[in-house]
Scaffold this motif. Structure first.
Motif, PDB file in Angstrom:
ATOM      1  N   TYR A  53      33.031   1.675 -27.601  1.00 11.34           N
ATOM      2  CA  TYR A  53      33.346   2.629 -26.547  1.00 11.34           C
ATOM      3  C   TYR A  53      34.371   3.671 -26.995  1.00 11.34           C
ATOM      4  CZ  TYR A  53      30.824  -1.059 -24.304  1.00 11.34           C
ATOM      5  OH  TYR A  53      29.845  -1.985 -24.003  1.00 11.34           O
ATOM      6  N   GLN A  54      34.445   3.860 -28.306  1.00 16.99           N
ATOM      7  CA  GLN A  54      35.249   4.928 -28.891  1.00 16.99           C
ATOM      8  C   GLN A  54      34.303   5.987 -29.460  1.00 16.99           C
ATOM      9  OE1 GLN A  54      37.747   3.076 -31.841  1.00 16.99           O
ATOM     10  NE2 GLN A  54      38.505   1.527 -30.430  1.00 16.99           N
ATOM     11  N   PRO A  55      34.729   7.249 -29.512  1.00 13.45           N
ATOM     12  CA  PRO A  55      33.869   8.281 -30.113  1.00 13.45           C
ATOM     13  C   PRO A  55      33.512   7.921 -31.551  1.00 13.45           C
ATOM     14  CG  PRO A  55      35.696   9.281 -28.925  1.00 13.45           C
ATOM     15  CD  PRO A  55      35.978   7.803 -28.978  1.00 13.45           C
ATOM     16  N   LEU A  56      32.308   8.223 -31.958  1.00 12.08           N
ATOM     17  CA  LEU A  56      31.858   7.886 -33.307  1.00 12.08           C
ATOM     18  C   LEU A  56      32.773   8.484 -34.358  1.00 12.08           C
ATOM     19  CD1 LEU A  56      29.657   6.533 -35.014  1.00 12.08           C
ATOM     20  CD2 LEU A  56      28.340   8.648 -34.873  1.00 12.08           C
ATOM     21  N   ALA A  57      33.237   9.703 -34.125  1.00 10.66           N
ATOM     22  CA  ALA A  57      34.080  10.375 -35.118  1.00 10.66           C
ATOM     23  C   ALA A  57      35.411   9.667 -35.329  1.00 10.66           C
ATOM     24  CB  ALA A  57      34.324  11.827 -34.692  1.00 10.66           C
ATOM     25  N   SER A  58      35.814   8.817 -34.374  1.00 12.32           N
ATOM     26  CA  SER A  58      37.098   8.130 -34.504  1.00 12.32           C
ATOM     27  C   SER A  58      36.986   6.832 -35.289  1.00 12.32           C
ATOM     28  CB  SER A  58      37.678   7.834 -33.116  1.00 12.32           C
ATOM     29  OG  SER A  58      36.929   6.817 -32.466  1.00 12.32           O
TER      30      SER A  58
END
Length: 376
Positions: A53-58
């Motif tokens: 549930y975190q942005p992929l880029a992170s």
């Protein structure tokens, strides 16, 4: 059978990336078997995975490579439910997919509940899922029966409703199979997705995603663009008797048949079985290429990331619902040549091309190169 994507998509990344996933996956599999990670415990022992549930880029590079091996893009990762691999249970994943999922931190339990929601299971299998024997009753509370689960009856009303329209009992049943309000309503991580249930702080990194970007199993169905006279007699009989097509409504895209005014969810069980099993459509490819999301309410368009495209073409809520009596002619009455470049891009994201938009005729002036590779 239930409507699931007809094929998996997996990135054709460099060899070293796949090797990294496989090797890392084997190590991770052993670690996960003996020592589960420390995700958040809600809904019994069903453990969510915070990094999902975190942005992929992170995510770190290894996790990103693993997500690409599972066929994710930045947009399909940002909306849980957007990638067709999520329609597969853990046991249905192939070796590389399972290794990649292990790298990210998934295991049998977290994948089948939080990613697949047990939707790839047979109805009878829902009765006995390890220690979670309440899964079938949860889906029954949502209105599912064996026949509707197997595609032999209409889907229940709950599957058509946003979270706020579910009863308290239905919301509890949805939570039992690892849905939250944000995942049920297809909210975007970084843009309205509430991940606090998994102890993840809210992300603030919205990206511009359309339906085609999010639901990566949207693809055209080639046999829809074959002229009537070139189809087999048995197929024609079914097109007519089940879907109501005639030669005129099949060939001429100016004549919109009744079946194409209905979204996938509102097809009858017989219609849905035919378009899924015989014509090779799924929910999103039907709603985009056949219906162009026209059967959706204005609010529902936002849920499937199509509202912005129709806004670019010139619609708003009043015009969409037909209550703006002073509005000029609807933008969709314009010809393709009259659209701006930006409007054409928006039409593309709604699965229109010039021939579909202008209502051309198969076998006469219809250009099907957008779907059929004419070089073969």
């Amino acid at each position: 059978e239930r409507a699931t994507p007809s094929r998996n998509t997996m990135s054709n990344g460099p060899f070293f990336a796949v090797l990294l996933v496989c090797c890392s996956g084997l190590v991770q599999s052993c670690r996960l078997f003996f020592d589960l990670p420390s995700p958040i415990n809600i809904c019994g022992n069903k453990l969510c995975l915070p990094k999902r549930y975190q942005p992929l880029a992170s995510l770190d590079t290894t996790d990103q490579v693993a997500s690409f091996a599972l066929g994710y893009t930045e947009c399909s990762w940002s909306v849980p439910g957007g990638n067709p691999v999520e329609a597969l249970s853990w046991d249905s994943l192939n070796l590389i997919q399972r290794a990649a999922a292990n790298v990210i931190g998934f295991n049998y339990h977290s994948w089948d509940c939080w990613v697949n929601h047990y939707e790839n299971y047979e109805w009878e299998e829902l009765l006995d899922i390890d220690f979670f024997d309440e899964v079938q009753s949860c889906y029954a509370t949502l209105g599912w029966t064996k026949d509707s689960w197997d595609g032999l009856d209409d889907v229940p009303d709950s599957s058509l409703f946003s979270w706020s329209y579910l009863t308290a009992e239905e919301q509890a049943a949805a939570e039992c199979v690892c849905y939250t309000e944000s995942s049920w309503d297809l909210k975007q991580i970084g843009n309205g997705f509430d991940s606090s249930f998994c102890d993840v702080p809210p992300a603030d990194s919205p990206i511009n995603c359309t339906a085609i970007d999010v639901f990566t199993n949207i693809s055209c169905v080639q046999n829809r663009y074959v002229p009537w006279n070139f189809l087999s007699s048995s197929f024609l009989d079914s097109l007519n008797s089940i879907l109501g097509y005639t030669q005129a409504t099949w060939n001429n895209f100016t004549l919109i048949p009744m079946i194409e005014t209905k979204s996938y969810a509102l097809l009858s069980a017989e219609e849905r079985l035919f378009v899924t099993n015989v014509m090779d459509y799924n929910e999103y490819s039907w709603d985009c290429y056949q219906n162009h999301f026209i059967d959706y309410s204005w609010d529902e368009l936002s849920r499937v990331y199509a509202q912005g495209c129709w806004e670019t073409i010139g619609f708003d809520a009043s015009r969409w619902d037909g209550v703006d009596e002073e509005a000029s002619a609807d933008p969709d009455t314009l010809f393709w040549a009259d659209l701006t470049d930006i409007q054409r891009e928006a039409a593309n994201c709604l699965c229109y091309d010039e021939s579909l938009w202008d209502g051309r005729t198969l076998g006469v002036d219809f250009n099907f190169s957008f779907c059929v590779d004419t070089t073969l």
